[in-house]
Design a protein around this motif. Structure first.
Motif: not given
Length: 192
Positions: A80, A188-189, A44, A192, A83-84
């Motif tokens: 998660t 993004f979801l 990412r 990922f 990602r955050n």
């Protein structure tokens, strides 16, 4: 790897031991999941040094919050959190990926039916939002976020001041901020 930690095959047992300040259990968690988290974060960010720092921070937060976090699914929690944390890093660093790059990632990912549908929904929603901007805002917005041009490049191409470009982008983003955030999270979801 698991041979080194014969008593910690189950993640729930591992988390229970970490809550008891067991550093060996934390080492097992770290060894088991560091590579997975790093790979996701690195993909990412596109920056291995930042990805390494972000990954370390994720594990440090787990250790620091070991007595307060309620983690039911460790792998899902780590993904998660990755990602955050990357989203926060991107915002802090002012790093944005052009929409074309995000869509290319979508095409490279599984071509499952739900991914195709989500891609189409995203494109429709994105285009609908951008079409609500004034024509000059649309042009500048697309040059910045679809094509990835810097504000200086846009100013040069449109023969306007960089400050005008920045002002137009600021107005556009303010106008669409909430909706764009939702779309960014959706993309993004998906990727990922």
């Amino acid at each position: 790897m698991l041979e080194e930690y014969p008593d910690y095959h189950d993640d729930s047992l591992l988390l229970a031991e970490i809550r008891k300040d067991n550093t060996v259990a934390f080492d097992c968690l770290y060894d088991r999941y560091w590579e997975m988290v790093f790979a996701v974060v690195s993909r990412r960010t596109g920056d291995t040094e930042s990805a390494s720092d972000i990954t370390q921070d994720i594990f440090l937060k787990i250790w620091a919050g070991r007595n307060s976090y309620k983690i039911n699914n460790l792998k899902a929690y780590l993904l998660t959190s990755a990602r955050n944390t990357v989203l926060n890093w991107m915002e802090k660093e002012g790093r944005y990926r052009p929409v074309d790059d995000l869509l290319l990632n979508l095409q490279e990912d599984d071509e499952q039916a739900d991914a195709v549908i989500l891609r189409k929904e995203f494109l429709y929603a994105y285009n609908a939002l951008v079409s609500k901007l004034s024509p000059s805002q649309q042009e500048i917005f697309k040059m910045r976020y679809d094509q990835g041009h810097s504000t200086a490049e846009i100013a040069l191409r449109l023969n306007i001041s960089r400050k005008t470009v920045q002002n137009q982008l600021g107005k556009s983003v303010s106008q669409l901020q909430e909706q764009i955030s939702l779309l960014s999270v959706l993309v993004f979801l998906i990727i990922f």
